[in-house]
Design a protein around this motif. Structure first.
Motif, PDB file in Angstrom:
ATOM      1  N   ALA A  15       0.835  -1.204   0.000  1.00 20.24           N
ATOM      2  CA  ALA A  15       0.000   0.000   0.000  1.00 20.24           C
ATOM      3  C   ALA A  15       0.868   1.252   0.000  1.00 20.24           C
ATOM      4  O   ALA A  15       0.568   2.236  -0.692  1.00 20.24           O
ATOM      5  CB  ALA A  15      -0.942  -0.005   1.202  1.00 20.24           C
ATOM      6  N   ALA A  70      -3.840  -2.863  -3.686  1.00 15.03           N
ATOM      7  CA  ALA A  70      -3.609  -1.656  -2.891  1.00 15.03           C
ATOM      8  C   ALA A  70      -4.890  -1.206  -2.198  1.00 15.03           C
ATOM      9  O   ALA A  70      -4.874  -0.815  -1.031  1.00 15.03           O
ATOM     10  CB  ALA A  70      -3.064  -0.540  -3.776  1.00 15.03           C
ATOM     11  N   ARG A  71      -6.000  -1.263  -2.932  1.00 16.17           N
ATOM     12  CA  ARG A  71      -7.289  -0.863  -2.334  1.00 16.17           C
ATOM     13  C   ARG A  71      -7.667  -1.811  -1.201  1.00 16.17           C
ATOM     14  O   ARG A  71      -8.120  -1.374  -0.134  1.00 16.17           O
ATOM     15  CB  ARG A  71      -8.371  -0.856  -3.411  1.00 16.17           C
ATOM     16  CG  ARG A  71      -9.715  -0.339  -2.931  1.00 16.17           C
ATOM     17  CD  ARG A  71     -10.688  -0.167  -4.077  1.00 16.17           C
ATOM     18  NE  ARG A  71     -10.993  -1.408  -4.758  1.00 16.17           N
ATOM     19  CZ  ARG A  71     -10.543  -1.743  -5.962  1.00 16.17           C
ATOM     20  NH1 ARG A  71      -9.739  -0.935  -6.630  1.00 16.17           N
ATOM     21  NH2 ARG A  71     -10.861  -2.890  -6.512  1.00 16.17           N
ATOM     22  N   ARG A  74      -5.536  -1.089   1.909  1.00 13.44           N
ATOM     23  CA  ARG A  74      -5.961   0.114   2.641  1.00 13.44           C
ATOM     24  C   ARG A  74      -7.281  -0.126   3.364  1.00 13.44           C
ATOM     25  O   ARG A  74      -7.484   0.334   4.492  1.00 13.44           O
ATOM     26  CB  ARG A  74      -6.071   1.295   1.686  1.00 13.44           C
ATOM     27  CG  ARG A  74      -4.720   1.762   1.154  1.00 13.44           C
ATOM     28  CD  ARG A  74      -4.820   3.103   0.471  1.00 13.44           C
ATOM     29  NE  ARG A  74      -3.506   3.542   0.032  1.00 13.44           N
ATOM     30  CZ  ARG A  74      -3.011   3.323  -1.181  1.00 13.44           C
ATOM     31  NH1 ARG A  74      -3.750   2.713  -2.093  1.00 13.44           N
ATOM     32  NH2 ARG A  74      -1.801   3.741  -1.498  1.00 13.44           N
ATOM     33  N   THR A 133      -7.071   2.864  -6.205  1.00  9.42           N
ATOM     34  CA  THR A 133      -6.286   2.157  -5.200  1.00  9.42           C
ATOM     35  C   THR A 133      -6.753   2.432  -3.776  1.00  9.42           C
ATOM     36  O   THR A 133      -6.183   1.892  -2.824  1.00  9.42           O
ATOM     37  CB  THR A 133      -4.801   2.541  -5.307  1.00  9.42           C
ATOM     38  OG1 THR A 133      -4.665   3.960  -5.113  1.00  9.42           O
ATOM     39  CG2 THR A 133      -4.236   2.158  -6.663  1.00  9.42           C
ATOM     40  N   ARG A 135      -6.565   5.296  -2.195  1.00  6.01           N
ATOM     41  CA  ARG A 135      -5.880   6.418  -1.542  1.00  6.01           C
ATOM     42  C   ARG A 135      -6.836   7.576  -1.336  1.00  6.01           C
ATOM     43  O   ARG A 135      -6.725   8.307  -0.347  1.00  6.01           O
ATOM     44  CB  ARG A 135      -4.705   6.898  -2.395  1.00  6.01           C
ATOM     45  CG  ARG A 135      -3.475   6.023  -2.374  1.00  6.01           C
ATOM     46  CD  ARG A 135      -2.365   6.683  -3.170  1.00  6.01           C
ATOM     47  NE  ARG A 135      -1.906   7.905  -2.537  1.00  6.01           N
ATOM     48  CZ  ARG A 135      -1.299   8.892  -3.195  1.00  6.01           C
ATOM     49  NH1 ARG A 135      -1.110   8.816  -4.505  1.00  6.01           N
ATOM     50  NH2 ARG A 135      -0.886   9.962  -2.553  1.00  6.01           N
TER      51      ARG A 135
END
Length: 286
Positions: A15, A70-71, A74, A133, A135
């Motif tokens: 991440a 990545a999503r 997180r 992702t 963020r």
């Protein structure tokens, strides 16, 4: 796939890497060596059986699988944080995260910027990646093609305008057409920018002769060169010119649509909904 090998530490590290797309900066943030970070990400990719990033020239780009990982990482971190807070009897407030470009922040979202909102400054591609992702809860960008994997809400459409010194002959006209730009020397973005590409196509299709006065990155620099008399600039209608410059709508150029985009998993997120409502209420009129 051996799910027992799916390391939460590797997910958390990925991440951070996905945020930077740079091994040096990510390793510094994680306080580990670059080789150690390479190993974590390589093993994570091997466990999942999919490449998580690719190299394009000197830059790195996440694959669709990398964006999803990545999503997930997180979201997992947020759920663990919420769980621990619940166990400890605390109630942490998640900070909304907004991604947008320089122009949107300067001329569209100024009334939204305040303490309590985390801001990510990125171009259109970077804004969409930040949303994909996880963020960013919400991204704001000009979109001519809507992404199929994200939810998009039209915020507003602004005309394209010509900015010029107030004593320029074209300033006496209430509106303009592309034909009025014939023979003009224009201050334009670099050739690869979407605004430059669309403008060149329109001028070419209308068979309008023009020349490049100077190439400049970002609305403020375009306006600066226009104020110096270097050339005329075509900018979005939400851009406010400084004193000494005026702008006139170019009738036969299409309006520029600004969209707010979010990932489908954030559709019912009250933080995202509140941020979107705040943006909609603060938008300057078209």
């Amino acid at each position: 796939m051996d799910l027992g090998r799916l390391s939460t530490d590797a997910l958390a590290s990925f991440a951070v890497f996905a945020e930077h797309l740079n091994f040096t900066r990510a390793a510094e943030d994680l306080h580990i060596s670059q080789p150690a970070l390479h190993v974590k990400i390589r093993k994570l990719a091997e466990t999942l059986g999919r490449p998580l990033y690719v190299r394009q020239g000197r830059r790195l780009r996440l694959t669709p699988e990398g964006e999803a990982v990545a999503r997930f990482a997180r979201d997992l971190d947020a759920r663990v944080t919420a769980f621990l807070a619940d166990v400890r009897g605390t109630s942490p407030a998640r900070v909304p995260v907004l991604a947008a470009g320089e122009g949107a922040y300067l001329y569209l979202l100024g009334d939204v910027i305040r303490p309590g909102i985390r801001l990510i400054n990125a171009d259109r591609a970077g804004t969409l990646t930040a949303v994909r992702t996880g963020r960013a809860d919400l991204g704001v960008a000009v979109l001519d093609v809507l992404p199929t994997d994200l939810q998009a809400v039209l915020l507003a459409s602004y005309p394209q305008t010509l900015v010029m010194p107030e004593d320029h002959p074209l300033a006496a006209r209430p509106t303009l057409t592309l034909a009025d730009l014939a023979g003009s020397s224009l201050v334009v973005p670099p050739p690869t920018g979407p605004h430059r590409i669309a403008l060149e196509r329109a001028l070419h299709a209308a068979e309008i002769p023009w020349s490049v006065a100077v190439e400049a990155e970002g609305w403020p620099l375009l306006l600066h060169f226009a104020s110096l008399g270097v050339g005329l600039a075509v900018v979005n209608g939400c851009v406010t010119p400084p004193p000494g410059l005026v702008q006139r709508e170019i009738l036969d150029l299409p309006a520029v649509p600004y969209y707010a985009v979010h990932h489908p998993t954030r559709t019912n997120d009250p933080i995202r909904e509140a941020l979107l409502e705040e943006i909609q209420q603060a938008l300057p009129p078209p």
